[in-house]
Design an enzyme around this catalytic site. Sequence first.
Site, PDB file in Angstrom:
ATOM      1  N   TYR A 139       0.842  -1.194   0.000  1.00  0.00           N
ATOM      2  CA  TYR A 139       0.000   0.000   0.000  1.00  0.00           C
ATOM      3  C   TYR A 139       0.877   1.243   0.000  1.00  0.00           C
ATOM      4  O   TYR A 139       1.604   1.499   0.961  1.00  0.00           O
ATOM      5  CB  TYR A 139      -0.881  -0.028   1.250  1.00  0.00           C
ATOM      6  CG  TYR A 139      -2.053   0.915   1.251  1.00  0.00           C
ATOM      7  CD1 TYR A 139      -2.330   1.778   0.197  1.00  0.00           C
ATOM      8  CD2 TYR A 139      -2.921   0.936   2.343  1.00  0.00           C
ATOM      9  CE1 TYR A 139      -3.423   2.627   0.222  1.00  0.00           C
ATOM     10  CE2 TYR A 139      -4.017   1.780   2.385  1.00  0.00           C
ATOM     11  CZ  TYR A 139      -4.274   2.629   1.331  1.00  0.00           C
ATOM     12  OH  TYR A 139      -5.351   3.464   1.373  1.00  0.00           O
ATOM     13  N   LYS A 164      -1.467  -1.193  -4.176  1.00  0.00           N
ATOM     14  CA  LYS A 164      -2.580  -0.276  -3.988  1.00  0.00           C
ATOM     15  C   LYS A 164      -2.019   1.128  -3.786  1.00  0.00           C
ATOM     16  O   LYS A 164      -1.153   1.333  -2.929  1.00  0.00           O
ATOM     17  CB  LYS A 164      -3.413  -0.692  -2.773  1.00  0.00           C
ATOM     18  CG  LYS A 164      -4.594   0.222  -2.486  1.00  0.00           C
ATOM     19  CD  LYS A 164      -5.360  -0.261  -1.268  1.00  0.00           C
ATOM     20  CE  LYS A 164      -6.547   0.653  -0.992  1.00  0.00           C
ATOM     21  NZ  LYS A 164      -7.304   0.228   0.213  1.00  0.00           N
TER      22      LYS A 164
END
Length: 311
Positions: A139, A164
């Site tokens: 992330y 992400k």
Amino acid sequence: MAERNNKFPKGILGFPVTPFRERRYVDFPALERNIEFLIDEKVSAVFVACGAGEFQSITEEEYCNMVELAVKTAKGRVPVYTGVGGNIELALDHAKVSEELGADGYLILPPYLIDGEQEGMYQYYETIISSTSLNAIMYQRNNAVANLDTVTKLAELPQLVGLKDGVGNMELNIELTQHLGNRLEWMNGMPLAEVTMQAYYPLGFDSYSSAISNYIPHISRLYFDSLVKGDTKQVNALYKEVILPINEIRKQKKGYAVSLIKAGMDIVGFPVGQSVRPPVIPVETEHYQQLKKIINKALEKYPKEEHQGLV
């Protein structure tokens, strides 16, 4: 234990909240209902105990119980991902628990506080990713932004299946997608991701975390379906009437990326309450009423029954 689902989730991803009863206890029946609702609405995966689930504020016991509940509720119908991160030793414990309880993978949240060098970031991610056989998604957010070289090195690990992005550095995103192509799956993780998905989708980001899917999932589905089909007129209408107005409220207070989800769920009748744990704050009455007005208008113009066929 349910059989693990190794297929990477694409499309709209569900991030259930963590319902609290007066901030002291997790309301597990409400969490189960939230997860079941998201699965019924055809999200591609469920991500439990992540950012929307107030990962930073739940205890070890609560975390284990939430993961176990998510896996049992999903019953293999969709992949279940968990949140791991923060303190690296705690992240390793969470990764181990996730594997033991039958999760399909985990989203690696930023390390606690420290802005590390790229080598330190590599070691942080590599240590966690290598600790289990589960699918791992890194992330990009806050103090954890890996550059092209770091992501390329991490992509040598077979467990790493996706990235992400919650930063919005489009230059970096273009470098990553151009150099790594389909080696990784690309997920839009910006706050209220529908706002930016029109820019991300052409780069190869064909998955996104949808906060509004917790309370108006058919509208998120209508938006994404219209985007994929190239129906610019419908996309623009949804921006003007629903997405951007909600985003304007979200920007009013820090923490609304979480608490506004609970407010939306409360408005449509979900029994999750509006209790949050500090430092997140509840939605103020004025903003709650503004959100209620937007949701009611959206449901009037886009009745759920008329858009079920989009799934």
